[in-house]
Scaffold this active site. Sequence first.
Site, PDB file in Angstrom:
ATOM      1  N   ASP A  32      -3.300 -25.693 -27.749  1.00 44.23           N
ATOM      2  CA  ASP A  32      -2.161 -24.805 -27.983  1.00 44.23           C
ATOM      3  C   ASP A  32      -1.685 -24.157 -26.687  1.00 44.23           C
ATOM      4  O   ASP A  32      -2.266 -23.175 -26.227  1.00 44.23           O
ATOM      5  CB  ASP A  32      -2.572 -23.719 -28.998  1.00 44.23           C
ATOM      6  CG  ASP A  32      -1.458 -22.742 -29.262  1.00 44.23           C
ATOM      7  OD1 ASP A  32      -1.749 -21.635 -29.760  1.00 44.23           O
ATOM      8  OD2 ASP A  32      -0.290 -23.067 -28.952  1.00 44.23           O
ATOM      9  N   SER A 196      16.512 -22.005 -20.205  1.00 42.71           N
ATOM     10  CA  SER A 196      17.145 -23.034 -21.033  1.00 42.71           C
ATOM     11  C   SER A 196      18.415 -22.418 -21.620  1.00 42.71           C
ATOM     12  O   SER A 196      18.353 -21.690 -22.603  1.00 42.71           O
ATOM     13  CB  SER A 196      16.203 -23.494 -22.148  1.00 42.71           C
ATOM     14  OG  SER A 196      16.824 -24.524 -22.917  1.00 42.71           O
TER      15      SER A 196
END
Length: 327
Positions: A32, A196
């Site tokens: 993770d 982004s």
Amino acid sequence: GAGSVANTPEAGDVEYLAPVTIGGQTVNMDFDSGSSDLWVFNTQLSLNTLSGHMAYNPAQSSTFQLLPGSTFSISYGDGSGAAGNVGTDTVNIGGATVTGQAIELATDVSTSFVTDTQSTGLIGLAFSKLNTVKPVQQKTFFDNALATLPEPVFTADLRHNAAGTYEFGAIDSTKFSGPLAWTPVNTTSGFWQFTSQAFAVGGGAPSTSVPGGQAIADTGTTLMLADQSVVDGYYSQVQGAVNNATVGGVTFPCSATLPDLQIDVGGTMATVRGDDINFAPVDQTGTTCFGGLQATTVQPQIYGDIFFKSNFVAFNGGNNSLGVAPH
Ligand SMILES: CC1CCN(C(=N)N)CC1
Ligand SMILES: CC1CCN(C(=N)N)CC1
């Protein structure tokens, strides 16, 4: 040295598991990059909780040492969580080895972990500042391994319904096409966070003003959770797409042709294949399908496994950057 292990998607690509050897005991774990605790199902848990799971038995490890008085407690975005005590042991992932790694031994786990019998726990690969161990915060496996890896990197090669690879200490250029596009990571949040702020649908004109304009690379999240403007822009191009409150997100006819999504990663547009955005049917007849791209109202955006199925990602802990290339 470097280490490489195969990862395997659970049914429906819900999560990706790979083998980790702790004190000579090999268990399958969920890697993770959105958290920083290594915790395991272990012999302290009740037999009911352990039923169906692999478990780590510290008593069977000659290299286990308890960290007296240390505890951990972690909760995840979906309301799941785990808590317990802590020791150290030797961890080997495909040959990459760390001695004295903090092993967090759950004495309490939430229901979704109990029912997820293929997973023996999580290995957190975000930045150590997010680690929950008290009174002395502990380091992640990657942080501990950095100095001894041939290169200060780990890579994620995740695939739809097929085996992929997690690798530590090397970048295997046979796993992706073209050059890796590198972007700096802002480590302030403790996540692998990057800018982004643009997207395009099916090769159309890019929209360059995504609110917040930040995202994290997160192998521990199943879907791709983007700003509402991205989700609206994308599904406006999908016939029959609706926001389906009953199932909790955007659905569309399983027969729909889904356009590719181009998404900004630090100034380079990465592609998420349309067929990877068709995540799963929501009904028995396979008529209505649930989107792999869904909205998040919080920042940063979370680019999970849907993004990784189209993109090979290298995590560079030497200079805090991300490398992305299609695969
Ligand atoms: C920001 C959140 C992303 C999902 N999480 C995770 N992969 N462990 C929790 C943090
Ligand atoms: C980080 C994620 C790992 C998988 N999860 C779970 N099994 N409940 C959710 C949190």
